[in-house]
Scaffold this motif. Structure first.
Motif, mmCIF file in Angstrom:
data_model
loop_
_atom_site.group_PDB
_atom_site.id
_atom_site.type_symbol
_atom_site.label_atom_id
_atom_site.label_comp_id
_atom_site.label_asym_id
_atom_site.label_seq_id
_atom_site.Cartn_x
_atom_site.Cartn_y
_atom_site.Cartn_z
ATOM 1 N N VAL A 91 0.851 -1.183 0.000
ATOM 2 C CA VAL A 91 0.000 0.000 0.000
ATOM 3 C C VAL A 91 0.889 1.236 0.000
ATOM 4 C CG1 VAL A 91 -1.709 1.340 1.305
ATOM 5 C CG2 VAL A 91 -1.932 -1.146 1.152
ATOM 6 N N VAL A 92 0.561 2.175 -0.862
ATOM 7 C CA VAL A 92 1.273 3.447 -0.946
ATOM 8 C C VAL A 92 0.296 4.563 -0.595
ATOM 9 C CG1 VAL A 92 2.508 5.045 -2.451
ATOM 10 C CG2 VAL A 92 2.780 2.591 -2.770
ATOM 11 N N LEU A 93 0.683 5.384 0.367
ATOM 12 C CA LEU A 93 -0.081 6.574 0.730
ATOM 13 C C LEU A 93 0.793 7.774 0.384
ATOM 14 C CD1 LEU A 93 -1.396 5.471 4.238
ATOM 15 C CD2 LEU A 93 -2.603 5.357 2.055
ATOM 16 N N ASP A 94 0.391 8.536 -0.598
ATOM 17 C CA ASP A 94 1.189 9.643 -1.112
ATOM 18 C C ASP A 94 0.634 10.965 -0.598
ATOM 19 O OD1 ASP A 94 2.557 11.553 -2.568
ATOM 20 O OD2 ASP A 94 2.327 10.526 -4.487
ATOM 21 N N TYR A 95 1.386 11.588 0.306
ATOM 22 C CA TYR A 95 1.036 12.911 0.822
ATOM 23 C C TYR A 95 1.889 13.996 0.152
ATOM 24 C CZ TYR A 95 -1.715 10.697 4.513
ATOM 25 O OH TYR A 95 -2.661 9.975 5.215
ATOM 26 N N VAL A 96 2.392 13.726 -1.012
ATOM 27 C CA VAL A 96 3.232 14.579 -1.849
ATOM 28 C C VAL A 96 4.632 14.741 -1.252
ATOM 29 C CG1 VAL A 96 3.481 16.779 -3.078
ATOM 30 C CG2 VAL A 96 1.214 15.762 -2.799
ATOM 31 N N ASP A 97 4.778 15.440 -0.127
ATOM 32 C CA ASP A 97 6.095 15.623 0.478
ATOM 33 C C ASP A 97 6.565 14.395 1.250
ATOM 34 O OD1 ASP A 97 6.364 18.204 -0.492
ATOM 35 O OD2 ASP A 97 5.488 19.119 1.289
ATOM 36 N N VAL A 98 5.621 13.554 1.643
ATOM 37 C CA VAL A 98 5.922 12.325 2.376
ATOM 38 C C VAL A 98 5.136 11.196 1.734
ATOM 39 C CG1 VAL A 98 5.786 11.146 4.602
ATOM 40 C CG2 VAL A 98 6.317 13.580 4.528
ATOM 41 N N VAL A 99 5.841 10.110 1.413
ATOM 42 C CA VAL A 99 5.189 8.945 0.812
ATOM 43 C C VAL A 99 5.415 7.747 1.732
ATOM 44 C CG1 VAL A 99 5.032 7.448 -1.206
ATOM 45 C CG2 VAL A 99 5.595 9.868 -1.502
ATOM 46 N N ALA A 100 4.314 7.141 2.164
ATOM 47 C CA ALA A 100 4.383 5.973 3.043
ATOM 48 C C ALA A 100 4.193 4.712 2.214
ATOM 49 C CB ALA A 100 3.305 6.060 4.117
#
Length: 132
Positions: free
Chosen positions: A87-96
């Motif tokens: 699973v990828v959660l992309d918060y633009v400046d931080v990617v989990a």
């Protein structure tokens, strides 16, 4: 370069992502600080492992909850929830990135960003995230 005591938004966001991972006992949490890299796509990649697809989903939900509580932000993009392996959660400046263990070894993201500053985060209960 002088270290500034005031944290960037991406630093705070990275700490919230790590906290969300720790809340659901994510394993092998690694923070890749990409700020000093010329063509980096974000400030941080944060990678962790899950033991099952159920835990993988719980970790992703925990990250979203922790970030939303403080910032009122949802991920810009979210991928992988249907196949439940990565699973990828992309918060633009931080990617989990949350992987099932075998998928994490296969993709080896840490090796792709070998020039990044790497921080291994303790996943013990009650520990607080390290400052990045």
């Amino acid at each position: 370069m002088k270290h500034n005591k005031i944290q960037d938004n991406s630093d705070i966001l990275a700490e919230l992502v790590v906290k969300g991972m720790q809340e659901r006992k994510a394993a092998d949490i690694v923070v890749l600080n990409l700020k000093s890299l010329k063509n980096a796509v974000s400030d941080y990649f944060i990678i962790s492992s899950a033991n099952s697809d159920t835990q993988l989903d719980a970790i992703a939900s925990s990250i979203e909850e922790e970030v939303f509580k403080l910032t009122k932000e949802h991920p810009w993009q979210s991928e992988g929830r249907t196949n439940r392996e990565w699973v990828v959660l992309d918060y633009v400046d931080v990617v989990a990135h949350i992987f099932l263990k075998d998928k994490r070894n296969f993709y080896a993201l840490e090796e792709l960003w070998g020039d990044a500053e790497i921080t291994h985060v303790a996943s013990e209960e009650g520990s607080t995230p390290a400052a990045f």
